[in-house]
Design an enzyme around this catalytic site. Sequence first.
Site, mmCIF file in Angstrom:
data_model
loop_
_atom_site.group_PDB
_atom_site.id
_atom_site.type_symbol
_atom_site.label_atom_id
_atom_site.label_comp_id
_atom_site.label_asym_id
_atom_site.label_seq_id
_atom_site.Cartn_x
_atom_site.Cartn_y
_atom_site.Cartn_z
ATOM 1 N N HIS A 38 17.523 -12.059 49.969
ATOM 2 C CA HIS A 38 18.334 -10.887 49.659
ATOM 3 C C HIS A 38 18.157 -9.924 50.825
ATOM 4 C CE1 HIS A 38 20.674 -8.724 46.684
ATOM 5 N NE2 HIS A 38 19.901 -7.660 46.790
ATOM 6 N N ASP A 92 26.616 -0.756 50.527
ATOM 7 C CA ASP A 92 25.382 0.037 50.554
ATOM 8 C C ASP A 92 24.741 -0.143 51.919
ATOM 9 O OD1 ASP A 92 23.076 1.424 50.100
ATOM 10 O OD2 ASP A 92 22.412 0.229 48.366
ATOM 11 N N GLU A 111 27.748 3.746 49.844
ATOM 12 C CA GLU A 111 26.441 4.200 49.357
ATOM 13 C C GLU A 111 25.477 4.464 50.512
ATOM 14 O OE1 GLU A 111 24.924 1.671 46.270
ATOM 15 O OE2 GLU A 111 22.875 2.465 46.409
ATOM 16 N N LYS A 121 25.579 -5.457 50.999
ATOM 17 C CA LYS A 121 24.505 -4.803 51.740
ATOM 18 C C LYS A 121 24.801 -4.910 53.220
ATOM 19 C CE LYS A 121 21.480 -3.515 48.621
ATOM 20 N NZ LYS A 121 21.029 -2.127 48.532
ATOM 21 N N GLU A 135 24.315 -1.480 38.138
ATOM 22 C CA GLU A 135 23.981 -2.685 38.908
ATOM 23 C C GLU A 135 22.688 -3.284 38.342
ATOM 24 O OE1 GLU A 135 23.506 -1.207 42.926
ATOM 25 O OE2 GLU A 135 21.697 -0.105 42.404
ATOM 26 N N LYS A 145 18.469 6.318 39.365
ATOM 27 C CA LYS A 145 17.466 5.270 39.173
ATOM 28 C C LYS A 145 16.282 5.889 38.450
ATOM 29 C CE LYS A 145 18.569 2.599 43.313
ATOM 30 N NZ LYS A 145 18.093 2.177 44.649
ATOM 31 N N ASP A 198 21.867 7.627 47.203
ATOM 32 C CA ASP A 198 20.855 6.806 46.522
ATOM 33 C C ASP A 198 19.463 7.257 46.981
ATOM 34 O OD1 ASP A 198 19.170 4.944 45.471
ATOM 35 O OD2 ASP A 198 20.056 3.201 46.429
ATOM 36 N N LYS A 244 28.774 -5.324 45.369
ATOM 37 C CA LYS A 244 28.214 -4.375 46.336
ATOM 38 C C LYS A 244 27.690 -5.189 47.503
ATOM 39 C CE LYS A 244 23.995 -1.586 46.107
ATOM 40 N NZ LYS A 244 23.341 -0.487 45.378
HETATM 41 C C1 MUC Z 1 19.668 -0.119 46.515
HETATM 42 O O1 MUC Z 1 19.496 0.461 47.566
HETATM 43 O O2 MUC Z 1 20.630 0.234 45.857
HETATM 44 C C2 MUC Z 1 20.179 -2.224 44.379
HETATM 45 C C3 MUC Z 1 20.901 -3.363 44.382
HETATM 46 C C4 MUC Z 1 20.432 -4.148 45.419
HETATM 47 O O3 MUC Z 1 20.839 -5.253 45.763
HETATM 48 O O4 MUC Z 1 19.450 -3.490 46.066
HETATM 49 C C5 MUC Z 1 19.136 -2.330 45.346
HETATM 50 C C6 MUC Z 1 18.683 -1.163 46.074
HETATM 51 MG MG MG Z 2 21.241 1.741 47.307
#
Ligand code: MUC
Ligand code: MG
Length: 382
Positions: free
Chosen positions: A24, A200, A226, A171, A329, A275, A251, A169
């Site tokens: 991941h 994000d 994000e 990354k 999420e 969170k 975030d 989402k």
């Molecule tokens: C984040 O920064 O949002 C949330 C989903 C994911 O894949 O990582 C987290 C952390």
């Molecule tokens: Mg995030």
Amino acid sequence: ILRPDTAIDTVEAILVDLPTIRPHQLSVATMRSQTLALVRIRCRDGQEGWGEATTIGGLQYGEESPESVKTNIDRHLAPLLLGEDARGVGRLLLKLRRGARGNRFAKCALETALLDIQARRLGVPLSDLLGGRVRDSLPVAWTLASGDTGRDIAEAEAMLEQRRHRVFKLKIGLRAPEEDVAHVLAIRRALDGRASVRVDVNQAWSEMQAERAIAPLQDGGVELIEQPVPREHPAALARLARRFAVPIMADESLHGPADANQLARQDAADVFAVKIAQSGGLFAARQVAEIAAVNGLGLYGGTMLEGGIGTIASAQLFATFEQLDWGSELFGPLLLTEELLTEPLCYRDFELRLPSGPGLGVRPDLDKLAALRRDRTAPRLH
Ligand code: MUC
Ligand code: MG
């Protein structure tokens, strides 16, 4: 001293290392495993509660690591609770706040366990102690973060097919912004009309990089951006939120109600990712959500990729929010190769269903936990 049956007898912090189903990849860390930090509080009468303080990538994401959580609970926080009457949750939370600075994740786990116990004693779901549910299920996004565009598209297709997720989402922030933009837009096009895509950046961009990259993402139909810039630059976040029509979500900028208040005052974000652990606990996260609500900001139920305990604790809170415009999420357990609950969470029709039982409504499988915990030599949990 005469102690009531409801006195706290033991407070235990347990670390469990579990492989993820695939790497991941975040801008700050590539996770091949996740370390769950669990907390178990037991009372003299045998009543017990669970909480979770899981974070991402050791110290790469936040200021608390699984090991610091365990050490600080064992050494500093547990002694504040031992022998106290567990029914006085408010007093105990105050004692934790006064007795220790910071340590939001550790405090969140303890708060969750205390509320789990209290709700169980009262025979109500934990959400009842947080204002009461307005919904019984939550929409759940999935994170595409394999690092490979083709693999991400195949993964999204499989999720759509299973009716598990239709919000994705992505990354980004690890590669050059132009490469990331091409990656995101390729996925966006492949899923056109069937799923929505958001990104994000996990603080990876400078303000100038963000300006250049967000423009094509916005034009390409990405629905949410994000944490594009570092937490330390709220003014840059505010300028981006003003400049672009696509909503900007905070975030890592949000470490609890004080941050939420500052961001709202500076118009620094359109949406808050709430969170529970990053906020410092369930009640603090509730305050963050209330600050969003009174300022007309959007809300999103975030995750630290917790296992089932932290995921359901979050869900118990998010289910009480009047508005949850951007869904959640809460997919953490689905990223792990091992199920640690006696009953797996129910993901169906793109939503996570909340359990109806008292407290958290879920229980860890104690045999599995005994077999998988990092200190396997510790006494068995029964
Ligand atoms: C984040 O920064 O949002 C949330 C989903 C994911 O894949 O990582 C987290 C952390
Ligand atoms: Mg995030």
